[in-house]
Design a protein around this motif. Structure first.
Motif, PDB file in Angstrom:
ATOM      1  N   MET A   1       0.895  -1.121  -0.083  1.00 29.55           N
ATOM      2  CA  MET A   1       0.010  -0.069  -0.084  1.00 29.55           C
ATOM      3  C   MET A   1       0.865   1.286  -0.096  1.00 29.55           C
ATOM      4  SD  MET A   1      -3.152  -0.871   0.203  1.00 29.55           S
ATOM      5  CE  MET A   1      -4.248  -2.328   0.657  1.00 29.55           C
ATOM      6  N   LYS A   2       0.479   2.300  -0.668  1.00 30.76           N
ATOM      7  CA  LYS A   2       1.129   3.464  -0.831  1.00 30.76           C
ATOM      8  C   LYS A   2       0.309   4.803  -0.903  1.00 30.76           C
ATOM      9  CE  LYS A   2       2.331   2.756  -5.590  1.00 30.76           C
ATOM     10  NZ  LYS A   2       3.209   2.956  -6.636  1.00 30.76           N
ATOM     11  N   GLU A   3       0.878   5.850  -0.425  1.00 29.84           N
ATOM     12  CA  GLU A   3       0.280   7.092  -0.526  1.00 29.84           C
ATOM     13  C   GLU A   3       0.351   7.990  -1.939  1.00 29.84           C
ATOM     14  OE1 GLU A   3      -0.004   9.830   2.762  1.00 29.84           O
ATOM     15  OE2 GLU A   3       1.460  10.925   1.683  1.00 29.84           O
ATOM     16  N   LEU A   4      -0.392   8.315  -2.584  1.00 27.46           N
ATOM     17  CA  LEU A   4      -0.570   8.925  -3.752  1.00 27.46           C
ATOM     18  C   LEU A   4      -1.115  10.245  -3.688  1.00 27.46           C
ATOM     19  CD1 LEU A   4      -1.710   6.178  -6.234  1.00 27.46           C
ATOM     20  CD2 LEU A   4       0.817   7.072  -5.500  1.00 27.46           C
ATOM     21  N   TYR A   5      -0.599  11.345  -4.368  1.00 27.86           N
ATOM     22  CA  TYR A   5      -1.371  12.398  -4.836  1.00 27.86           C
ATOM     23  C   TYR A   5      -1.572  12.552  -6.149  1.00 27.86           C
ATOM     24  CZ  TYR A   5       0.612  13.852  -0.130  1.00 27.86           C
ATOM     25  OH  TYR A   5       0.757  13.968   1.176  1.00 27.86           O
ATOM     26  N   VAL A   6      -2.986  12.974  -6.458  1.00 26.49           N
ATOM     27  CA  VAL A   6      -3.767  12.744  -7.731  1.00 26.49           C
ATOM     28  C   VAL A   6      -4.439  14.193  -7.834  1.00 26.49           C
ATOM     29  CG1 VAL A   6      -5.058  11.283  -9.296  1.00 26.49           C
ATOM     30  CG2 VAL A   6      -3.732  10.296  -7.366  1.00 26.49           C
ATOM     31  N   ARG A   7      -4.266  14.495  -9.152  1.00 27.47           N
ATOM     32  CA  ARG A   7      -5.274  15.503  -9.675  1.00 27.47           C
ATOM     33  C   ARG A   7      -5.433  15.194 -10.988  1.00 27.47           C
ATOM     34  NH1 ARG A   7      -1.488  21.234  -9.465  1.00 27.47           N
ATOM     35  NH2 ARG A   7       0.006  20.584 -10.820  1.00 27.47           N
ATOM     36  N   ILE A   8      -6.521  16.121 -11.732  1.00 27.08           N
ATOM     37  CA  ILE A   8      -6.579  16.202 -13.248  1.00 27.08           C
ATOM     38  C   ILE A   8      -5.546  17.016 -13.924  1.00 27.08           C
ATOM     39  CG2 ILE A   8      -7.967  17.146 -14.933  1.00 27.08           C
ATOM     40  CD1 ILE A   8     -10.334  16.595 -13.145  1.00 27.08           C
ATOM     41  N   GLN A   9      -4.886  16.415 -14.991  1.00 27.25           N
ATOM     42  CA  GLN A   9      -4.076  16.953 -15.703  1.00 27.25           C
ATOM     43  C   GLN A   9      -4.246  18.423 -15.829  1.00 27.25           C
ATOM     44  OE1 GLN A   9      -0.788  16.262 -16.878  1.00 27.25           O
ATOM     45  NE2 GLN A   9      -0.905  14.274 -16.618  1.00 27.25           N
ATOM     46  N   ALA A  33      -3.143   4.560   1.653  1.00 29.17           N
ATOM     47  CA  ALA A  33      -3.032   2.985   1.539  1.00 29.17           C
ATOM     48  C   ALA A  33      -4.052   2.553   0.338  1.00 29.17           C
ATOM     49  CB  ALA A  33      -4.125   2.548   2.702  1.00 29.17           C
ATOM     50  N   VAL A  34      -3.087   2.990  -0.775  1.00 29.36           N
ATOM     51  CA  VAL A  34      -3.665   2.714  -2.275  1.00 29.36           C
ATOM     52  C   VAL A  34      -3.210   1.225  -2.555  1.00 29.36           C
ATOM     53  CG1 VAL A  34      -3.636   3.054  -4.743  1.00 29.36           C
ATOM     54  CG2 VAL A  34      -4.009   5.348  -2.977  1.00 29.36           C
ATOM     55  N   ASP A  35      -3.701   0.465  -3.080  1.00 23.48           N
ATOM     56  CA  ASP A  35      -3.314  -0.884  -3.204  1.00 23.48           C
ATOM     57  C   ASP A  35      -2.632  -0.875  -4.421  1.00 23.48           C
ATOM     58  OD1 ASP A  35      -5.262  -2.102  -5.569  1.00 23.48           O
ATOM     59  OD2 ASP A  35      -6.401  -1.334  -3.989  1.00 23.48           O
ATOM     60  N   ALA A  36      -1.598  -1.985  -4.724  1.00 27.33           N
ATOM     61  CA  ALA A  36      -0.913  -1.900  -6.230  1.00 27.33           C
ATOM     62  C   ALA A  36      -1.880  -1.885  -7.629  1.00 27.33           C
ATOM     63  CB  ALA A  36       0.044  -3.117  -6.224  1.00 27.33           C
ATOM     64  N   ALA A  37      -2.819  -2.337  -7.517  1.00 28.20           N
ATOM     65  CA  ALA A  37      -3.588  -2.507  -8.701  1.00 28.20           C
ATOM     66  C   ALA A  37      -4.208  -1.012  -9.056  1.00 28.20           C
ATOM     67  CB  ALA A  37      -4.974  -3.634  -8.633  1.00 28.20           C
ATOM     68  N   LEU A  42      -4.554   4.318 -11.635  1.00 26.48           N
ATOM     69  CA  LEU A  42      -4.640   5.738 -11.714  1.00 26.48           C
ATOM     70  C   LEU A  42      -3.244   6.280 -12.375  1.00 26.48           C
ATOM     71  CD1 LEU A  42      -5.377   6.193  -7.833  1.00 26.48           C
ATOM     72  CD2 LEU A  42      -6.730   6.818 -10.015  1.00 26.48           C
ATOM     73  N   GLU A  43      -1.998   5.658 -12.256  1.00 26.47           N
ATOM     74  CA  GLU A  43      -0.822   5.993 -12.960  1.00 26.47           C
ATOM     75  C   GLU A  43      -0.866   5.919 -14.352  1.00 26.47           C
ATOM     76  OE1 GLU A  43       1.918   3.953 -10.582  1.00 26.47           O
ATOM     77  OE2 GLU A  43       2.180   5.251  -8.988  1.00 26.47           O
ATOM     78  N   ALA A  44      -1.503   5.042 -14.806  1.00 25.30           N
ATOM     79  CA  ALA A  44      -1.622   4.784 -16.652  1.00 25.30           C
ATOM     80  C   ALA A  44      -2.870   5.883 -16.922  1.00 25.30           C
ATOM     81  CB  ALA A  44      -2.162   3.267 -16.893  1.00 25.30           C
ATOM     82  N   GLU A  45      -3.662   6.441 -16.156  1.00 22.26           N
ATOM     83  CA  GLU A  45      -4.709   7.153 -16.602  1.00 22.26           C
ATOM     84  C   GLU A  45      -4.144   8.616 -17.191  1.00 22.26           C
ATOM     85  OE1 GLU A  45      -7.485   8.901 -18.171  1.00 22.26           O
ATOM     86  OE2 GLU A  45      -8.051   7.206 -17.309  1.00 22.26           O
ATOM     87  N   GLN A  46      -4.533   8.810 -18.474  1.00 20.82           N
ATOM     88  CA  GLN A  46      -3.786  10.011 -19.101  1.00 20.82           C
ATOM     89  C   GLN A  46      -4.455  11.293 -18.667  1.00 20.82           C
ATOM     90  OE1 GLN A  46      -3.969   9.526 -23.327  1.00 20.82           O
ATOM     91  NE2 GLN A  46      -2.125   8.020 -23.232  1.00 20.82           N
ATOM     92  N   MET A  47      -5.655  11.260 -18.181  1.00 23.38           N
ATOM     93  CA  MET A  47      -6.443  12.531 -17.896  1.00 23.38           C
ATOM     94  C   MET A  47      -5.747  12.956 -16.355  1.00 23.38           C
ATOM     95  SD  MET A  47      -8.786  13.467 -19.522  1.00 23.38           S
ATOM     96  CE  MET A  47     -10.048  14.388 -18.285  1.00 23.38           C
ATOM     97  N   VAL A  74      -9.131   6.847   1.661  1.00 16.08           N
ATOM     98  CA  VAL A  74      -8.346   5.660   1.600  1.00 16.08           C
ATOM     99  C   VAL A  74      -9.055   4.430   0.573  1.00 16.08           C
ATOM    100  CG1 VAL A  74      -7.960   3.685   3.342  1.00 16.08           C
ATOM    101  CG2 VAL A  74      -8.076   5.879   4.253  1.00 16.08           C
ATOM    102  N   ALA A  75      -8.103   4.132  -0.277  1.00 15.80           N
ATOM    103  CA  ALA A  75      -8.799   3.125  -1.400  1.00 15.80           C
ATOM    104  C   ALA A  75      -8.675   1.823  -0.742  1.00 15.80           C
ATOM    105  CB  ALA A  75      -8.058   3.337  -2.638  1.00 15.80           C
TER     106      ALA A  75
END
Length: 163
Positions: A1-9, A33-37, A42-47, A74-75
């Protein structure tokens, strides 16, 4: 599990975007606590713009200003976020919209109420259940008297296996 910061491009014209059952805006959202899948999707999403480190523009602000409510998202292993906490202000607005009907402010109490509502649904009534065997959020809301999200339903059923 990891922590991510995400926003729309920032170059995208969209104001809101959903991926993995999570709403994103142009503002950074901290996911814990984001699981690997889910992280891979999310990382593959171009938006989306995804960072494993806290973005510099957030460094000078409050510890969790990626979410102004002070709550983190928390995912779960299924990729859906856990139930979003209801702040006092949000609950008050929702209570007012529902004609004064009490909506639990405490996320744990809210989840317990959702679990209890699911337990009241007839397993024989196919109209109350999705094709995947999950209770429909509308059916749960009819029992609780307040709106229930799919994420809340999933969080309420995740640890009891009731789907």
């Amino acid at each position: 599990m990891k922590e991510l910061y995400v926003r729309i491009q920032q170059k995208q014209g969209a104001a809101r975007f959903f991926r993995c059952g999570i709403e994103f805006t142009k503002a950074w959202k901290r996911l814990e606590a984001v699981d690997a899948a889910t992280a891979a999707r999310l990382e593959a999403e171009q938006m989306l713009e995804v960072s494993e480190t806290k973005p510099a523009e957030l460094e000078t602000h409050a510890p969790n200003e990626a979410d102004p409510s002070g709550a983190s998202t928390v995912a779960t292993d299924s990729g859906t976020p856990a139930a979003a906490p209801t702040t006092g202000e949000t609950a008050a607005k929702l209570n007012e919209a529902l004609g004064g009907q009490a909506v639990p402010e405490d996320p744990a109490v809210r989840l317990e109420a959702i679990r209890a509502a699911i337990g009241q649904l007839s397993k024989e009534d196919a109209a109350l259940w999705t094709a995947g065997g999950k209770p429909k959020t509308e059916a749960i809301a009819a029992v609780t008297g307040w709106p229930v999200t799919a994420a809340e339903r999933d969080a309420a059923t995740a640890d009891v296996g009731a789907q």
